[in-house]
Design a protein around this motif. Structure first.
Motif, PDB file in Angstrom:
ATOM      1  N   ARG A  24       8.051  -6.113   4.754  1.00 46.40           N
ATOM      2  CA  ARG A  24       9.092  -4.550   4.896  1.00 46.40           C
ATOM      3  C   ARG A  24       9.138  -4.029   3.653  1.00 46.40           C
ATOM      4  NH1 ARG A  24      11.933  -2.566   7.651  1.00 46.40           N
ATOM      5  NH2 ARG A  24      13.497  -4.426   8.185  1.00 46.40           N
ATOM      6  N   LEU A  27       5.356  -2.128   5.051  1.00 44.30           N
ATOM      7  CA  LEU A  27       6.230  -1.054   7.246  1.00 44.30           C
ATOM      8  C   LEU A  27       6.704   0.090   6.242  1.00 44.30           C
ATOM      9  CD1 LEU A  27       8.157  -4.241   9.548  1.00 44.30           C
ATOM     10  CD2 LEU A  27       5.827  -2.391   9.661  1.00 44.30           C
ATOM     11  N   ASP A  28       6.747  -0.193   4.686  1.00 40.93           N
ATOM     12  CA  ASP A  28       7.237   0.740   4.957  1.00 40.93           C
ATOM     13  C   ASP A  28       6.045   2.310   4.651  1.00 40.93           C
ATOM     14  OD1 ASP A  28       9.826   0.235   4.202  1.00 40.93           O
ATOM     15  OD2 ASP A  28      10.265  -0.402   2.199  1.00 40.93           O
ATOM     16  N   PRO A  31       1.711   1.904   9.587  1.00 41.96           N
ATOM     17  CA  PRO A  31       2.419   1.330  11.280  1.00 41.96           C
ATOM     18  C   PRO A  31       2.021  -0.217  11.268  1.00 41.96           C
ATOM     19  CG  PRO A  31       0.583   2.769  11.424  1.00 41.96           C
ATOM     20  CD  PRO A  31       0.274   2.864  10.047  1.00 41.96           C
ATOM     21  N   PRO A  32       3.231  -0.460  12.256  1.00 42.46           N
ATOM     22  CA  PRO A  32       3.239  -1.269  12.516  1.00 42.46           C
ATOM     23  C   PRO A  32       1.959  -2.135  13.035  1.00 42.46           C
ATOM     24  CG  PRO A  32       4.523  -0.484  14.335  1.00 42.46           C
ATOM     25  CD  PRO A  32       3.945   0.187  13.149  1.00 42.46           C
ATOM     26  N   PHE A  77       6.472  -6.426  13.567  1.00 36.62           N
ATOM     27  CA  PHE A  77       6.765  -5.642  12.313  1.00 36.62           C
ATOM     28  C   PHE A  77       7.139  -4.618  13.556  1.00 36.62           C
ATOM     29  CE2 PHE A  77       2.863  -6.958  10.351  1.00 36.62           C
ATOM     30  CZ  PHE A  77       3.144  -8.363   9.728  1.00 36.62           C
ATOM     31  N   THR A  78       7.002  -4.279  14.697  1.00 30.56           N
ATOM     32  CA  THR A  78       7.664  -3.289  15.928  1.00 30.56           C
ATOM     33  C   THR A  78       9.920  -3.325  15.566  1.00 30.56           C
ATOM     34  OG1 THR A  78       5.681  -3.367  17.480  1.00 30.56           O
ATOM     35  CG2 THR A  78       7.878  -1.335  17.858  1.00 30.56           C
ATOM     36  N   ARG A  81      10.161  -2.146  11.928  1.00 30.45           N
ATOM     37  CA  ARG A  81       9.888  -0.878  12.020  1.00 30.45           C
ATOM     38  C   ARG A  81      11.082   0.179  12.634  1.00 30.45           C
ATOM     39  NH1 ARG A  81       5.118   1.967   9.908  1.00 30.45           N
ATOM     40  NH2 ARG A  81       6.325   4.166   9.947  1.00 30.45           N
ATOM     41  N   GLU A 195       0.005   4.274  18.617  1.00 32.51           N
ATOM     42  CA  GLU A 195       0.623   5.043  17.787  1.00 32.51           C
ATOM     43  C   GLU A 195      -0.424   6.410  16.682  1.00 32.51           C
ATOM     44  OE1 GLU A 195       1.916   0.876  15.328  1.00 32.51           O
ATOM     45  OE2 GLU A 195      -0.303   1.564  14.428  1.00 32.51           O
TER      46      GLU A 195
END
Length: 317
Positions: A24, A27-28, A31-32, A77-78, A81, A195
């Motif tokens: 978390r 990912l802030d 990009p995932p 991860f996506t 996100r 991305e």
């Protein structure tokens, strides 16, 4: 499963439960696809240079690396996100356990004892209790993406299991380190195409700042504890026990994930989630306690035409 191996399994559960906090945080800032590629790249480069290649067939390295590395983390991860809550992500990802059991029975001909089936059913029911209470906090797309991540992880489990059976003397940590090379280029390619060519690099440069350093700390945790330590121990367990015995233990990860998200992210679980967590624990331990190694049924004689190659793999013990 021995008491020592149960302790190792609980260690993996703790490391992987806390891993969702590190994801978390990362990912802030990143990009995932780029973040996923980066986590494997920093391991793969030294691994390929200094770790001898495990003596297992390439098919199992590719299956393990593709399922565990590309599919699981690209989807996970996506999902996180685009809005998947941290605690709920730790729950839904554990769909890999029933996926692994089903795939192990269908593809590897692993036997399931009635107590295993009953324990797994109870554990899945506990997941359903938690999920029913939490679905209001997540849109459908993040949930589906996380389920896809769990399915990918299940295929990775089978690759790790087959590698351990085929070469039981293989160092589990070496195997884990080598499979990190599989996801790197595909994930970087996805990052460039989806991305943007420079998006990930700019985001990484931004982490070297007072506001971005937590992302680097999260990356270090994911690499050292989540991947090297956690996945190494998990591979060791899969090499010693059937996939149907080890996979249900991952159902305990959401208990740690929910607790950590509650403490650090203020994602307070409802009483139904806590009840579901207790059910998950009971079912997972019943499933693993009921497991035992049993030799497979001997394959019936096969008629092979002269010059033809037999492609069937031996049954897994």
């Amino acid at each position: 499963m021995t008491s020592r191996d149960r302790i190792l399994a609980l260690t993996v559960i703790l490391l992987w439960g806390l891993n969702f906090l590190a994801i978390r945080v990362g990912l802030d800032h990143l990009p995932p696809f780029f973040f996923a590629a980066l986590r494997f790249a920093v391991i793969a480069v030294p691994a390929l240079l200094f770790i001898p290649r495990p003596t297992v067939r390439m098919r199992w390295l590719l299956l393990y690396g593709t399922g565990f590395g590309i599919l699981q983390f690209a989807f996970l991860f996506t999902a996180m996100r685009v809005g998947m809550p941290t605690g709920l992500a730790s729950l839904v990802l554990q769909s890999s356990a029933p996926f692994t059991v089903v795939l192990g029975a269908l593809l590897l001909r692993e036997r399931l004892r009635p107590v295993q089936i009953a324990g797994l059913t109870v554990a899945v029911a506990g997941m359903a209790v938690i999920g029913w209470n939490q679905f209001a906090h997540a849109a459908l797309l993040p949930v589906l993406l996380t389920l896809a991540a769990g399915f990918g992880w299940a295929f990775g489990n089978l690759g790790a299991r087959q590698a351990g059976v085929e070469a039981p003397d293989t160092n589990p940590l070496h195997l884990t380190l080598w499979i990190t090379a599989v996801p790197v280029l595909p994930l970087f390619a996805l990052s460039v195409l989806w991305e943007g060519p420079a998006t990930g690099v700019r985001a990484l440069a931004g982490t070297f700042s007072a506001e971005g350093w937590p992302a680097l700390a999260g990356l270090v945790y994911i690499v050292v504890l989540g991947t090297i330590a956690g996945s190494g121990l998990w591979t060791y367990l899969l090499s010693r026990y059937p996939a149907s015995s080890v996979a249900p233990l991952s159902l305990l990860v959401p208990v740690v994930g929910f607790t950590a998200a509650w403490i650090f992210l203020d994602e307070a679980p409802e009483p139904a989630s806590l009840i579901g967590g207790v059910i998950v624990i009971a079912g997972a331990f019943a499933a693993t306690a009921g497991a035992r190694k049993t030799p497979p049924e001997p394959d019936p004689p096969a008629t092979v035409e002269p010059g033809a190659a037999r492609t069937l793999e031996p049954a897994v013990r």
